[in-house]
Design a protein around this motif. Structure first.
Motif, PDB file in Angstrom:
ATOM      1  N   SER A  67       0.677   3.434   2.230  1.00 40.57           N
ATOM      2  CA  SER A  67       0.736   3.901   3.627  1.00 40.57           C
ATOM      3  C   SER A  67       2.160   4.082   4.189  1.00 40.57           C
ATOM      4  CB  SER A  67      -0.095   2.981   4.518  1.00 40.57           C
ATOM      5  OG  SER A  67      -1.446   3.000   4.101  1.00 40.57           O
ATOM      6  N   GLU A  73      -2.144   7.856  -1.204  1.00 40.19           N
ATOM      7  CA  GLU A  73      -2.225   8.037   0.235  1.00 40.19           C
ATOM      8  C   GLU A  73      -2.391   9.521   0.527  1.00 40.19           C
ATOM      9  OE1 GLU A  73      -1.945   5.208   1.721  1.00 40.19           O
ATOM     10  OE2 GLU A  73      -2.017   5.748   3.840  1.00 40.19           O
ATOM     11  N   GLN A 130       3.345   7.454   4.700  1.00 33.15           N
ATOM     12  CA  GLN A 130       2.983   8.239   5.901  1.00 33.15           C
ATOM     13  C   GLN A 130       4.209   8.332   6.803  1.00 33.15           C
ATOM     14  OE1 GLN A 130      -0.478   7.185   8.168  1.00 33.15           O
ATOM     15  NE2 GLN A 130      -1.583   6.377   6.385  1.00 33.15           N
ATOM     16  N   GLN A 137      -2.472   3.298  -5.766  1.00 33.58           N
ATOM     17  CA  GLN A 137      -3.181   3.963  -4.659  1.00 33.58           C
ATOM     18  C   GLN A 137      -2.701   5.397  -4.551  1.00 33.58           C
ATOM     19  OE1 GLN A 137      -2.421   1.789  -1.020  1.00 33.58           O
ATOM     20  NE2 GLN A 137      -4.120   0.379  -1.392  1.00 33.58           N
ATOM     21  N   ARG A 153       0.340  -6.807  -4.512  1.00 34.35           N
ATOM     22  CA  ARG A 153      -0.181  -7.847  -3.607  1.00 34.35           C
ATOM     23  C   ARG A 153      -0.107  -9.185  -4.330  1.00 34.35           C
ATOM     24  NH1 ARG A 153      -4.615  -5.078  -0.099  1.00 34.35           N
ATOM     25  NH2 ARG A 153      -3.473  -3.136   0.259  1.00 34.35           N
ATOM     26  N   HIS A 167       0.863  -1.187   0.000  1.00 31.38           N
ATOM     27  CA  HIS A 167       0.000   0.000   0.000  1.00 31.38           C
ATOM     28  C   HIS A 167       0.900   1.238   0.000  1.00 31.38           C
ATOM     29  CE1 HIS A 167      -0.231  -0.568   4.724  1.00 31.38           C
ATOM     30  NE2 HIS A 167       0.993  -0.697   4.254  1.00 31.38           N
ATOM     31  N   THR A 172      -4.792   3.418  11.925  1.00 37.02           N
ATOM     32  CA  THR A 172      -5.702   4.527  12.253  1.00 37.02           C
ATOM     33  C   THR A 172      -6.603   4.136  13.416  1.00 37.02           C
ATOM     34  OG1 THR A 172      -7.042   3.723  10.402  1.00 37.02           O
ATOM     35  CG2 THR A 172      -5.810   5.753  10.042  1.00 37.02           C
TER      36      THR A 172
HETATM   37  N1  DAH Z   1      -3.533   1.116   3.330  1.00 37.24           N
HETATM   38  C1  DAH Z   1      -4.895   0.677   3.291  1.00 37.24           C
HETATM   39  C2  DAH Z   1      -5.046  -0.437   2.272  1.00 37.24           C
HETATM   40  O1  DAH Z   1      -4.247  -0.542   1.375  1.00 37.24           O
HETATM   41  C3  DAH Z   1      -5.800   1.808   2.906  1.00 37.24           C
HETATM   42  C4  DAH Z   1      -5.858   2.849   3.964  1.00 37.24           C
HETATM   43  C5  DAH Z   1      -6.826   2.758   4.976  1.00 37.24           C
HETATM   44  C6  DAH Z   1      -4.985   3.908   4.002  1.00 37.24           C
HETATM   45  C7  DAH Z   1      -6.917   3.686   5.966  1.00 37.24           C
HETATM   46  C8  DAH Z   1      -5.059   4.869   4.992  1.00 37.24           C
HETATM   47  C9  DAH Z   1      -6.051   4.737   5.982  1.00 37.24           C
HETATM   48  O2  DAH Z   1      -4.221   5.902   5.060  1.00 37.24           O
HETATM   49  O3  DAH Z   1      -6.110   5.684   6.929  1.00 37.24           O
HETATM   50  O4  DAH Z   1      -5.973  -1.190   2.365  1.00 37.24           O
END
Ligand code: DAH
Length: 342
Positions: free
Chosen positions: A174, A214, A177, A212, A198, A172, A255
Motif C-alpha cells: 500500500s 497493490e 499508493q 502482494q 510481517r 504491505h 479506504t
Molecule cells: N494493505 C492491505 C493489507 O495488507 C490490503 C489492502 C486492503 C490494500 C484494501 C488495499 C486496499 O489497497 O484498498 O492487508
C-alpha cells in the motif's frame, strides 16, 4: 672387428631398438645415441685414424653410406609412429553421435512469479502501469500516509521488522499508493507487485515474507462500480469464465468505504466444497475507495478526484490456483516441487 661387421652390428641393434620405440622421444634417443655427434657411428669415423691410409677411404665411404641409410630408417620409423599416434587419437576421440545428449538442467518459473506475471499482464491489458518500490520503507509511507498513525490499533495487525524508529520492512504494498500519487498526476492507474514483511511465525498459511500486488486508480468520477468491474475482469482472466466477485463490508484505514473481496470458489464453481468451507466463496483480497484523507495527504484534491485501491495476496492466488496446501512449499526451493511448474 672389421668396419663392415661393426656397421652391421649397429644396424641390427638399431632395428630392434627402433621396433620397440613407442614414441618420438624414444626414437630421438636412439638417433642421438647412434648417429649423433657423440654417437657410435661418429666414434667409428674418429677411429679411422687407426687404419692404414690405404684402408681409410673405403672404410670412410662405408660409414657415410651407413649414416645415410640409418637416417632414412629413423625417418621411416618416425613416419610410422606418427601414423600410429594419429590412428590412436582418432580412435580415442571418436564421438558417438547416436548417444543421447546431456541436456543442461533448465529451471522453471516459480509459481509466485507465474501468477505475478499473469496478473501483471492482465492489468496491463486494462491500461495499468507497473510500479515497483522499496521493501525497506519509511514508516511515513508504510503507515502515516496510509492513515495509520502511531499508536493506531491497526498497527497491531501489521507488526513488522524495524530498522529504526522511522524505517520498517514494508508490511504491505500500500505505501506504493502514496509513492504513485506523490510522483504523478491523475489519471493514475498503477499496479505494484512486490515482497512484503510481517513479524509472523511460519506455518502452513503464514510466512514473515510474502508477496502482494497493490492496485490504484485515481481519476475524476471513479467509483465502487469501477473497482467491481476491474476485479471481475481480473477474476475471469486468472481463474476462468464464470468466476466473479462478492464484496463484503470491511475496514481499512486507507479506504472508505472498504471491502473484503471474495471470488467464486474455482474448485466447486460456487456449489460449496471443502476448500471454500461450503460457502462457494473464497476470500482473496481487500479494497475500497481511497480515503479522501489519504488523497489529500498525497497532494490530490479530493473534491475533484476520487480513487479505488486494492491489495491482493499472491501466495493465496498461487495456492488456490495450483492446489498448494502448505505455503512453506513455496519457500523451500525443493526442485521436486518447483519442477512441477514447467
Ligand atoms: N494493505 C492491505 C493489507 O495488507 C490490503 C489492502 C486492503 C490494500 C484494501 C488495499 C486496499 O489497497 O484498498 O492487508
Amino acid at each position: 672387428m672389421e668396419i663392415k661387421e661393426m656397421i652391421s652390428d649397429l644396424r641390427t641393434r638399431m632395428q630392434s631398438e627402433m621396433a620397440s620405440a613407442e614414441n618420438k622421444q624414444a626414437l630421438e634417443d636412439i638417433r642421438v645415441r647412434m648417429l649423433g655427434k657423440k654417437g657410435e657411428l661418429t666414434a667409428m669415423l674418429r677411429s679411422l685414424g687407426q687404419l692404414s691410409p690405404e684402408e681409410r677411404p673405403a672404410a670412410g665411404q662405408l660409414i657415410n653410406e651407413a649414416r645415410e641409410r640409418f637416417t632414412g630408417m629413423i625417418e621411416q620409423r618416425s613416419a610410422e609412429l606418427k601414423a600410429l599416434e594419429r590412428a590412436a587419437a582418432l580412435k580415442s576421440e571418436t564421438i558417438d553421435v547416436t548417444q543421447p545428449a546431456q541436456m543442461p538442467e533448465i529451471g522453471s518459473k516459480h509459481p509466485i512469479h507465474r501468477v505475478m506475471d499473469e496478473m501483471v499482464e492482465c492489468f496491463m491489458g486494462m491500461g495499468f502501469e507497473v510500479l515497483e518500490g522499496p521493501e525497506v520503507e519509511l514508516d511515513h509511507y508504510n503507515f502515516e500516509l496510509m492513515n495509520i498513525p502511531k499508536n493506531h490499533p491497526a498497527r497491531d495487525a501489521q507488526d513488522t521488522f524495524y530498522v529504526d524508529d522511522n524505517i520498517v520492512l514494508r508490511t504491505h504494498t500500500s505505501p506504493m499508493q502514496a509513492r504513485a500519487m506523490l510522483s504523478r498526476k491523475p489519471p493514475i492507474r498503477v499496479i505494484c507487485p512486490g515482497r512484503v514483511y510481517r513479524a509472523d511465525e511460519v506455518d502452513a498459511t503464514h510466512s514473515p515474507v510474502f508477496h502482494q500486488m497493490e492496485g490504484l486508480v485515481v481519476d475524476k468520477d471513479v467509483n465502487m462500480a469501477d473497482l467491481r468491474g476491474t476485479l471481475n475482469a481480473f477474476a475471469e482472466k486468472i481463474y476462468g469464465k464464470g468466476i466473479t466477485t462478492r464484496f463484503r463490508p470491511s475496514f481499512f484505514p486507507f479506504t472508505e468505504p472498504s471491502t473484503e473481496v471474495d471470488l467464486t470458489c474455482s474448485n466447486c464453481h460456487g456449489a460449496g466444497c471443502r476448500i471454500c468451507k461450503g460457502t462457494g466463496w473464497i476470500e482473496v483480497l481487500g479494497g475500497g475507495m481511497v480515503n479522501p484523507k489519504v488523497l489529500e495527504m498525497c497532494g490530490i484534491d479530493s473534491s475533484v478526484y476520487s480513487g479505488f485501491a486494492f491489495g491482493i495476496g499472491l501466495e493465496r492466488i498461487a495456492m488456490l490456483r495450483y492446489g498448494i496446501k502448505d505455503m512453506r512449499l513455496l519457500y523451500e526451493g525443493d526442485v521436486r516441487f518447483l519442477g512441477q511448474f514447467r
